[in-house]
Design a protein around this motif. Structure first.
Motif, short mmCIF file in Angstrom:
data_model
loop_
_atom_site.label_atom_id
_atom_site.label_comp_id
_atom_site.label_asym_id
_atom_site.label_seq_id
_atom_site.Cartn_x
_atom_site.Cartn_y
_atom_site.Cartn_z
N CYS A 11 2.65 3.62 70.59
CA CYS A 11 2.70 4.11 69.21
C CYS A 11 2.99 2.98 68.24
N VAL A 12 3.86 2.06 68.66
CA VAL A 12 4.17 0.89 67.82
C VAL A 12 2.91 0.06 67.61
N VAL A 13 2.17 -0.16 68.70
CA VAL A 13 0.95 -0.97 68.61
C VAL A 13 -0.09 -0.30 67.70
N GLU A 14 -0.26 1.00 67.88
CA GLU A 14 -1.25 1.71 67.06
C GLU A 14 -0.81 1.80 65.60
N SER A 15 0.50 1.83 65.36
CA SER A 15 1.00 1.78 63.99
C SER A 15 0.59 0.47 63.34
N GLY A 16 0.73 -0.62 64.13
CA GLY A 16 0.37 -1.93 63.61
C GLY A 16 -1.12 -2.08 63.38
N THR A 17 -1.92 -1.61 64.34
CA THR A 17 -3.36 -1.79 64.19
C THR A 17 -3.95 -0.90 63.10
N SER A 18 -3.46 0.33 62.98
CA SER A 18 -4.00 1.20 61.93
C SER A 18 -3.68 0.65 60.55
N SER A 19 -2.47 0.10 60.39
CA SER A 19 -2.11 -0.48 59.10
C SER A 19 -2.86 -1.80 58.86
N TYR A 20 -3.07 -2.56 59.93
CA TYR A 20 -3.75 -3.85 59.79
C TYR A 20 -5.21 -3.67 59.38
N TYR A 21 -5.90 -2.77 60.05
CA TYR A 21 -7.30 -2.56 59.69
C TYR A 21 -7.44 -1.82 58.36
N ALA B 261 -9.45 4.29 61.07
CA ALA B 261 -9.43 5.73 61.33
C ALA B 261 -9.23 6.02 62.81
N ASP B 262 -9.92 5.25 63.67
CA ASP B 262 -9.75 5.40 65.12
C ASP B 262 -8.32 5.11 65.53
N GLU B 263 -7.74 4.04 65.00
CA GLU B 263 -6.40 3.63 65.41
C GLU B 263 -5.35 4.66 65.00
N PHE B 264 -5.56 5.31 63.88
CA PHE B 264 -4.63 6.37 63.48
C PHE B 264 -4.75 7.55 64.44
N ARG B 265 -5.97 7.86 64.86
CA ARG B 265 -6.15 8.94 65.85
C ARG B 265 -5.51 8.54 67.18
N MET C 248 -0.97 -12.24 57.05
CA MET C 248 -0.31 -12.00 55.78
C MET C 248 -1.23 -12.25 54.59
N SER C 249 -2.39 -12.84 54.83
CA SER C 249 -3.38 -12.95 53.76
C SER C 249 -4.08 -11.60 53.58
N VAL C 250 -3.89 -10.72 54.54
CA VAL C 250 -4.52 -9.40 54.53
C VAL C 250 -3.53 -8.32 54.11
N TYR C 251 -2.35 -8.35 54.71
CA TYR C 251 -1.36 -7.30 54.48
C TYR C 251 -0.86 -7.26 53.03
N ARG C 252 -0.56 -6.06 52.58
CA ARG C 252 0.18 -5.85 51.34
C ARG C 252 1.40 -5.00 51.69
N GLU C 253 2.36 -4.98 50.80
CA GLU C 253 3.64 -4.36 51.15
C GLU C 253 3.51 -2.88 51.50
N HIS C 254 2.60 -2.16 50.84
CA HIS C 254 2.50 -0.74 51.13
C HIS C 254 1.91 -0.48 52.52
N HIS C 255 1.15 -1.45 53.05
CA HIS C 255 0.65 -1.31 54.41
C HIS C 255 1.80 -1.43 55.42
N ILE C 256 2.71 -2.36 55.16
CA ILE C 256 3.87 -2.53 56.04
C ILE C 256 4.77 -1.29 55.96
N LYS C 257 4.88 -0.72 54.77
CA LYS C 257 5.68 0.49 54.60
C LYS C 257 5.12 1.62 55.47
N LYS C 258 3.81 1.78 55.48
CA LYS C 258 3.19 2.82 56.30
C LYS C 258 3.41 2.54 57.78
N LEU C 259 3.30 1.29 58.18
CA LEU C 259 3.53 0.90 59.57
C LEU C 259 4.93 1.33 60.01
#
Length: 289
Positions: free
Chosen positions: A129-139, A160-164, A235-246
């Motif tokens: 679940c931790v891994v999928e949290s990271g990948t869904s937020s990353y993509y 969408a797949d990673e969230f599923r 970190m060139s991709v991530y924004r703070e709200h993505h980390i919050k969702k993760l």
């Protein structure tokens, strides 16, 4: 998706609008990130073999779900790899992957041990679940920042797949007949898995994807160096709200309140930690939650 597109499960590479590829909109940082991600996703079969061993005595539905998850992860790797080959004709997915496989072989992938390295099946699912949290937020973040239209589509489909996948592993976690583990044990597993983000899988995939074999002698592999490069790229991709969702998704997996005060504090802490690892300073790039 940011533009309102909703991608359903069951897509194939033929569904991607490859004819919309625009080389003028390829961004170097994203290209480096995509190459590395392609190798990790393409390597799903090792994880499938390991998970099927851990869940060997489970029901057929669980085993079938793990196999389907593996097929979808492998497809993610092929989609990302095909895009990278379009963006950089010098990149070859199969060649880069062969180098990665030769140098990255975790001990727990080998052998016949049915015990999870996380201590139990429930612990294994918390980790997943931790891994999928990271990948869904990353993509999701890659989808939001990408300018090249085909990459934006691929990232949206994968997110969408990673969230599923997160929901699948969350359901398997709570369906296990074994005794539950404490919240603190789940939290320890989650923290341990997050800390593993700078292990050889991420660092070596970045190296094999972005340093050609011909340059290996003059540019030898260093875990610390390429883990840092991978973090800088992420970190060139991530924004703070993505980390919050993760962090909210991880909180749910460990049994904490996703909207609670501690979750909010953890979100800010992780955001700052990742920026520090990437060597970033000054005011962070904040986006509305």
């Amino acid at each position: 998706m940011a533009d309102g597109t909703v991608f359903k499960a069951g897509w194939t590479l033929d569904d991607v609008a490859w004819d919309r590829f625009d080389a003028s909109k390829v961004e170097p940082d994203l290209l480096a990130a995509v190459k590395a991600a392609a190798l990790v996703e393409y390597n799903a079969q090792d994880y499938v073999t390991y998970l099927k061993r851990v869940f060997k005595r489970s029901d057929e539905k669980t085993i079938a779900s793990i196999e389907q998850w593996g097929r979808e992860e492998n497809q993610h790797g092929r989609a990302l790899g095909r895009w990278a080959e379009l963006a950089d004709p010098n990149f070859n997915l199969e060649e880069a992957f062969a180098r990665f496989r030769a140098g990255y072989q975790p001990a727990h992938f080998a052998g016949e041990d049915e015990n999870s390295v996380r201590g139990s099946r429930r612990g294994e699912m918390v980790s997943r679940c931790v891994v999928e949290s990271g990948t869904s937020s990353y993509y999701s973040s890659m989808r939001d920042v990408a300018k090249e239209p085909v990459l934006k589509e691929i990232a949206g489909r994968i997110a969408a797949d990673e969230f599923r996948h997160y929901k699948l592993f969350y359901e398997i976690l709570h369906a296990q007949p074994e005794a539950d583990i404490s919240r603190w044990r789940k939290l320890l597993i989650a923290i341990t898995r997050i800390n593993e983000s700078d292990d050889d899988e991420i660092a070596y995939s970045y190296y094999c994807a972005n340093v050609p074999a011909s340059a290996a002698t003059t540019m030898p592999y260093s875990r610390a160096e390429y883990a840092r490069k991978a973090t800088v790229t992420a970190m060139s991709v991530y924004r703070e709200h993505h980390i919050k969702k993760l962090v909210q998704m991880v909180a749910k997996a460990v049994g904490a309140n996703p909207a609670g005060r501690l979750t909010k504090i953890a979100s800010v802490f992780l955001w700052q930690l990742l920026r520090m690892r990437a060597g970033l300073s000054g005011a962070p790039d904040r986006a509305p939650a």
